[in-house]
Design a protein around this motif. Sequence first.
Motif, PDB file in Angstrom:
ATOM      1  N   TYR A   1     -11.792  -0.110   9.451  1.00  0.00           N
ATOM      2  CA  TYR A   1     -12.177  -1.389   8.839  1.00  0.00           C
ATOM      3  C   TYR A   1     -13.198  -2.107   9.748  1.00  0.00           C
ATOM      4  CZ  TYR A   1      -8.210  -0.345   5.807  1.00  0.00           C
ATOM      5  OH  TYR A   1      -7.355   0.271   4.931  1.00  0.00           O
TER       6      TYR A   1
ATOM      7  N   GLU B   1      -0.189   0.775  14.561  1.00  0.00           N
ATOM      8  CA  GLU B   1      -1.046   1.488  13.609  1.00  0.00           C
ATOM      9  C   GLU B   1      -2.460   1.545  14.149  1.00  0.00           C
ATOM     10  OE1 GLU B   1      -1.053   0.045   9.492  1.00  0.00           O
ATOM     11  OE2 GLU B   1       1.123  -0.222   9.618  1.00  0.00           O
TER      12      GLU B   1
ATOM     13  N   TYR C   1       6.565  -7.256   4.072  1.00  0.00           N
ATOM     14  CA  TYR C   1       5.233  -6.658   4.205  1.00  0.00           C
ATOM     15  C   TYR C   1       4.196  -7.604   3.622  1.00  0.00           C
ATOM     16  CZ  TYR C   1       1.759  -2.870   3.436  1.00  0.00           C
ATOM     17  OH  TYR C   1       0.649  -2.063   3.428  1.00  0.00           O
ATOM     18  N   TRP C   2       3.121  -7.842   4.395  1.00  0.00           N
ATOM     19  CA  TRP C   2       2.038  -8.721   3.982  1.00  0.00           C
ATOM     20  C   TRP C   2       2.561 -10.120   3.598  1.00  0.00           C
ATOM     21  CZ3 TRP C   2      -1.530  -4.704   0.942  1.00  0.00           C
ATOM     22  CH2 TRP C   2      -2.083  -3.826   1.879  1.00  0.00           C
TER      23      TRP C   2
ATOM     24  N   ASN D   1      -1.139  -3.788  14.769  1.00  0.00           N
ATOM     25  CA  ASN D   1      -1.934  -2.782  14.076  1.00  0.00           C
ATOM     26  C   ASN D   1      -3.411  -3.111  14.280  1.00  0.00           C
ATOM     27  OD1 ASN D   1       0.598  -2.147  13.091  1.00  0.00           O
ATOM     28  ND2 ASN D   1       0.199  -2.878  11.000  1.00  0.00           N
TER      29      ASN D   1
ATOM     30  N   TRP E   1      -1.453   5.716  12.242  1.00  0.00           N
ATOM     31  CA  TRP E   1      -1.282   5.712  10.790  1.00  0.00           C
ATOM     32  C   TRP E   1      -2.050   6.861  10.201  1.00  0.00           C
ATOM     33  CZ3 TRP E   1       2.323   3.212   8.413  1.00  0.00           C
ATOM     34  CH2 TRP E   1       2.280   3.072   7.012  1.00  0.00           C
TER      35      TRP E   1
ATOM     36  N   ASN F   1       5.765  -6.480   8.734  1.00  0.00           N
ATOM     37  CA  ASN F   1       4.485  -5.807   8.953  1.00  0.00           C
ATOM     38  C   ASN F   1       3.327  -6.667   8.470  1.00  0.00           C
ATOM     39  OD1 ASN F   1       2.882  -3.170   9.445  1.00  0.00           O
ATOM     40  ND2 ASN F   1       2.268  -3.788   7.387  1.00  0.00           N
ATOM     41  N   GLU F   2       2.411  -6.963   9.390  1.00  0.00           N
ATOM     42  CA  GLU F   2       1.148  -7.657   9.081  1.00  0.00           C
ATOM     43  C   GLU F   2       1.337  -8.887   8.201  1.00  0.00           C
ATOM     44  OE1 GLU F   2      -1.645  -4.891   7.473  1.00  0.00           O
ATOM     45  OE2 GLU F   2      -1.922  -3.896   9.388  1.00  0.00           O
TER      46      GLU F   2
ATOM     47  N   ASP G   1       0.821  -1.210   0.000  1.00  0.00           N
ATOM     48  CA  ASP G   1       0.000   0.000   0.000  1.00  0.00           C
ATOM     49  C   ASP G   1       0.861   1.269   0.000  1.00  0.00           C
ATOM     50  OD1 ASP G   1      -2.272   1.568   0.096  1.00  0.00           O
ATOM     51  OD2 ASP G   1      -2.540   1.391   2.264  1.00  0.00           O
TER      52      ASP G   1
ATOM     53  N   LYS H   1      -5.235   8.618   5.128  1.00  0.00           N
ATOM     54  CA  LYS H   1      -5.242   8.482   6.588  1.00  0.00           C
ATOM     55  C   LYS H   1      -4.298   9.464   7.274  1.00  0.00           C
ATOM     56  CE  LYS H   1      -6.818   3.716   6.448  1.00  0.00           C
ATOM     57  NZ  LYS H   1      -6.504   3.380   5.049  1.00  0.00           N
TER      58      LYS H   1
ATOM     59  N   HIS I   1       7.634   1.797   5.461  1.00  0.00           N
ATOM     60  CA  HIS I   1       7.662   0.379   5.829  1.00  0.00           C
ATOM     61  C   HIS I   1       8.991  -0.209   5.360  1.00  0.00           C
ATOM     62  CE1 HIS I   1       3.614  -0.520   7.213  1.00  0.00           C
ATOM     63  NE2 HIS I   1       3.077   0.079   6.178  1.00  0.00           N
TER      64      HIS I   1
ATOM     65  N   ARG J   1      -5.716   2.991  -3.859  1.00  0.00           N
ATOM     66  CA  ARG J   1      -6.703   3.945  -3.338  1.00  0.00           C
ATOM     67  C   ARG J   1      -7.305   4.722  -4.494  1.00  0.00           C
ATOM     68  NH1 ARG J   1      -7.219   1.676   1.637  1.00  0.00           N
ATOM     69  NH2 ARG J   1      -5.162   0.894   2.182  1.00  0.00           N
TER      70      ARG J   1
ATOM     71  N   ASN K   1      -3.650   7.461  -0.140  1.00  0.00           N
ATOM     72  CA  ASN K   1      -4.180   6.931   1.115  1.00  0.00           C
ATOM     73  C   ASN K   1      -4.389   8.162   1.988  1.00  0.00           C
ATOM     74  OD1 ASN K   1      -4.258   5.988   3.854  1.00  0.00           O
ATOM     75  ND2 ASN K   1      -3.462   4.018   3.145  1.00  0.00           N
TER      76      ASN K   1
END
Length: 602
Positions: free
Chosen positions: A488, A511, A386-387, A482, A556, A424-425, A186, A578, A361, A566, A576
């Motif tokens: 969400y 986050e 990431y992810w 996070n 975040w 991350n996540e 992202d 945020k 990140h 986005r 994004n």
Amino acid sequence: MRRLTSILMLLTAVMTVQAEDTPLIGNVLNRQTTSLNGDWHYLVDVQECGYYGYRREKLSYGFFRNAKPQQPEDLIEYDFDKAETMPIPSDWNTRDQRLFFYEGTVWFHRSFNYQPKAGHRTLLYFGAVNYEAIVFVNGQEAGRHVGGFTPFNYDVTNLLKAGENFVTVKVDNKRSRENVPTLIFDWWNYGGITRDVLLVDVPQTYIGNYSLQLDRRNPKQLNFSLQLSAKEANRQVTLSIPELKIKQMLTTDANGHVSTSLKVKKLQLWSPEVPKRYGVSLTLGPTDSDASDMVSDSIGFRTIETRGKQLLLNGQPIFLRGISIHEEKPNGGGRANGPEDAHTLLSWAKELGCNFVRLAHYPHHEYMVREAERMGLMVWSEIPVYWTIAWTDDDTFANASRQLNDMIRRDQNRCNVIIWSIANETPHGKERDTFLSRLSRQAHDTDSTRLVSMAMEVLAASNYHNKLQDNMNEYVDVISFNQYIGWYRDVKDAAKMTWEIPYDKPVIVSEFGGGAKYGLHGAKNQRWTEEFQENLYRENTAMLDKIDGLAGTTPWILKDFRSPRRLLTGVQDYYNRKGLFSDQGQKKKAFYVLKEWYEGKK
Ligand code: GCB
């Protein structure tokens, strides 16, 4: 085709000297350097025809040869000298409108004047190139590097000549499943030579890298180690810290290495309130000779440790009033890359009341970490695992491991860096656990003076009860996760939520947040309004106060940032949203909610 090949090969026949893959030089900003920043010519090469032939065979006469017609009939289908220019460092996406969405190969090229110095070597240093760089000097390959956010350098002494030289870089930012980061993430996949390019002038054997740190457990002891670029024994290294009246002479061992521990009586420790640093100089003898080398630095000392659920800076409990930041220019987007960008972004964080920033990140440029250190901001630095990475791919692991190593090696003397984050996540699973536990061990082994963490996820709540469960808990020093209640998930849930973090370690909420378009106003339940985001921050901060062992947060995010994920026209427009600041640097209402909450955490 064959005729062209042979003509060109003749035209461009040059020596086949290979540069070596050179270990990363430490503290490059305080070395003897010549900047190669500035205007570089570039060619967009969608099909990589400057590198592969029409049957996808690798060309030995590719664009990197910088060939010029010698006879009127010669056919050469590129000319760097006539190609457009782009200032370096930068990203091509915001420098050339045609390249906004482009992912692929772009060639960069510039010439420069160089005079060799007897008894000296020259390194070619890149702060970062996203994602893959193949570097050529005077038509010869100096080396290749993958990973878009870490520095690398090559010893190019043997490739250079007196007078006019040229450097050509093939930059490719195509995404792939095996890369780190992988196919989806992202943030904008900015391509290009995104950080400084330097020629570094060093003696034949030079101070490679070094570490000067306060002992993790003993705030009266400094630990020092230094590695020369070559395994040379019996060289004299002098460490001096005038303000502490330290002048220590050491002699290198057979590996070109020295290390020592020094007792110090009175030391002013670095802290956000007093970001004290000491002038340090390192000399490699014999002095007054061509063989000598000198590097100066300014280094702060502090301890960071955990005690149960507490985080202790210099032995005192501390709450991390943080904010997450992407590496984008403060006003208008594009990759941030210089001290001014760093200063503006970090000033906003200070205005918010922060003492901590999460540089998400991926490792940010070196100026950012140094400026944060100067301004009294602690740092969380992270690699882009990431992810969903290719957990079972050995090359992917080697790549992540190298990025971790280079992140640590570049910033190991920056005392404000307190946390190395390894992911991350990421999705739970045995393969992920193996991959990440290896990275965690590596981080601990490479650097014992900092903490290791990663941003985890709380998978599901039943009856509003959230329990964090992640096998990686035993490999990290700080538990971070996070959560996006209010974005969400329904914001009304926040007040009902309870949190269970069943590990005796400090907790960071790495986050939380939600999107708002700056200047869009309405009711607090109307998505995308500043009021919606403001309310979300109110509800979330109240909820966070109920988390046992909460040692800090990094909401975040500081500023709206570009993301290809986005797409909502009129609202997101590939941003994004945020951010607490808009992409143009205007404050949204939620900024004040967080600022007020942080006031209470001082
Ligand atoms: C996350 C990711 C971050 C995203 C953010 C979002 O959990 O860690 O990279 O940008 O959510 O905005 O959804």
